[in-house]
Design an enzyme around this catalytic site. Structure first.
Site, PDB file in Angstrom:
ATOM      1  N   GLY A  28       0.808  -1.207   0.000  1.00  0.00           N
ATOM      2  CA  GLY A  28       0.000   0.000   0.000  1.00  0.00           C
ATOM      3  C   GLY A  28       0.841   1.256   0.000  1.00  0.00           C
ATOM      4  O   GLY A  28       2.013   1.250  -0.378  1.00  0.00           O
ATOM      5  N   ALA A  29       0.212   2.383   0.401  1.00  0.00           N
ATOM      6  CA  ALA A  29       0.858   3.696   0.303  1.00  0.00           C
ATOM      7  C   ALA A  29       1.392   3.890  -1.106  1.00  0.00           C
ATOM      8  O   ALA A  29       2.553   4.230  -1.319  1.00  0.00           O
ATOM      9  CB  ALA A  29       1.958   3.847   1.355  1.00  0.00           C
ATOM     10  N   HIS A  34       4.698   2.473  -7.870  1.00  0.00           N
ATOM     11  CA  HIS A  34       3.704   1.403  -7.943  1.00  0.00           C
ATOM     12  C   HIS A  34       2.877   1.520  -9.227  1.00  0.00           C
ATOM     13  O   HIS A  34       2.525   0.503  -9.838  1.00  0.00           O
ATOM     14  CB  HIS A  34       2.769   1.463  -6.739  1.00  0.00           C
ATOM     15  CG  HIS A  34       3.438   1.194  -5.429  1.00  0.00           C
ATOM     16  ND1 HIS A  34       3.659   2.179  -4.504  1.00  0.00           N
ATOM     17  CD2 HIS A  34       3.933   0.054  -4.889  1.00  0.00           C
ATOM     18  CE1 HIS A  34       4.252   1.660  -3.438  1.00  0.00           C
ATOM     19  NE2 HIS A  34       4.441   0.376  -3.647  1.00  0.00           N
ATOM     20  N   GLY A 144       9.432  -4.265  -8.302  1.00  0.00           N
ATOM     21  CA  GLY A 144      10.326  -3.162  -8.613  1.00  0.00           C
ATOM     22  C   GLY A 144      11.793  -3.525  -8.445  1.00  0.00           C
ATOM     23  O   GLY A 144      12.172  -4.228  -7.504  1.00  0.00           O
ATOM     24  N   VAL A 173      11.670   3.990 -10.228  1.00  0.00           N
ATOM     25  CA  VAL A 173      11.124   5.309 -10.597  1.00  0.00           C
ATOM     26  C   VAL A 173      11.669   6.321  -9.589  1.00  0.00           C
ATOM     27  O   VAL A 173      11.641   6.098  -8.383  1.00  0.00           O
ATOM     28  CB  VAL A 173       9.587   5.299 -10.581  1.00  0.00           C
ATOM     29  CG1 VAL A 173       9.037   6.695 -10.875  1.00  0.00           C
ATOM     30  CG2 VAL A 173       9.064   4.301 -11.607  1.00  0.00           C
TER      31      VAL A 173
END
Length: 275
Positions: A28-29, A34, A144, A173
């Site tokens: 999450g967050a 993401h 990632g 990223v």
């Protein structure tokens, strides 16, 4: 079709549609990093499932499990915007019923580099990832490359245990100033965020050199210019085993760093090719 929120195996079975399924495991967050994983999944699959589960097994006793950001409503908005089909949001008791005894061992590679500073962390990561694979039954999963050792260990687990899931890595990223995106960045004050930029500067300094010793020296010199960075490790490793590379070395290596900025622990890495 409206976004489906699944809480258990039965919900996942009911939500499944014909075609290929991609899983994006998260805690999450959700941020732009993401989103990039979700977009890669969307390109490859007919149905995209995002899991949102803050996994207690991968947090040590003095780590930030209790304060890890939990922003479920905002995360759902991100998933809707990115065309996610299903969000899997189980409870802790559902994932880890009372009396649980069996876990996945990350082996020797789980005890080095990041694992040296976070004992048992990767056992917890691999355990939850394998459970997610068994529950969601994806054809592929996207992770990632910022968590390079985690990605390497998941690939190792899939190969060693014959798990029928294709593992895809997505590039890190970064913010415009070079800071790698992380859910923990929100812990940083404005001044701490400036200090944190020393990690990416060190990686860039090392990447500009040609030999393992030169790479490590240049990166370390940059880190030493930032005394507020409390460095835990700076390593140049083989991406398959996460053992340190030595002179002479040719091929791809990962330059990885972990440091604390105030009360926040950050990691970053960059891939370099030595010829």
């Amino acid at each position: 079709m409206d976004l489906i929120v699944a809480r258990n195996r039965e919900d996942l079975v009911a939500a499944r549609r014909p075609g290929t399924v991609a899983l994006v495991p998260t805690m999450g967050a959700l941020h732009e990093g993401h989103r990039s994983l979700i977009r890669q999944a969307r390109e490859r699959a007919d149905q995209v499932v995002v899991s949102i589960f803050v996994n207690p097994l991968q947090f040590g006793p003095n780590e930030d499990f209790s304060r890890y950001p939990r922003t479920f409503d905002d995360d759902l908005d991100v998933c809707r915007a990115e065309g996610v089909d299903v969000v899997f949001h189980p409870g802790v008791d559902g994932m880890y019923p009372p009396g649980r005894q069996v876990s996945v061992s990350a082996g020797q590679m789980g005890d080095v580099v990041e694992g040296e500073f976070r004992p048992g962390h990767f056992d917890g990561v691999l355990t939850v990832v394998l459970k997610l694979f068994n529950l969601v039954r994806p054809d592929l999963a996207v992770f990632g490359e910022k968590d390079a050792q985690q990605l390497a260990l998941i690939r190792r687990m899939v190969a060693d245990l014959d798990v029928p899931v294709e593992i895809l890595g997505a590039p890190t990223v970064r913010e415009p100033d070079g800071l790698a995106m992380s859910s923990r960045n929100r812990y940083l004050s404005a001044e701490e965020r400036k200090v944190a930029l020393g990690l990416s500067r060190a990686l860039r300094a090392g990447a500009g050199r040609r030999t393992p010793d030169e790479i490590r020296t240049a990166a370390r010199e940059e880190l030493d210019r930032n005394p507020e960075l409390k460095v835990e490790y700076l390593v140049l490793v083989d991406p398959r085993t996460f053992t340190e590379v030595k002179e002479p070395y040719e091929g791809v290596a990962v330059l990885a760093v972990a440091a604390r900025v105030g009360g926040t622990r950050l990691i970053d890495n960059i891939t370099v090719t030595l010829t």
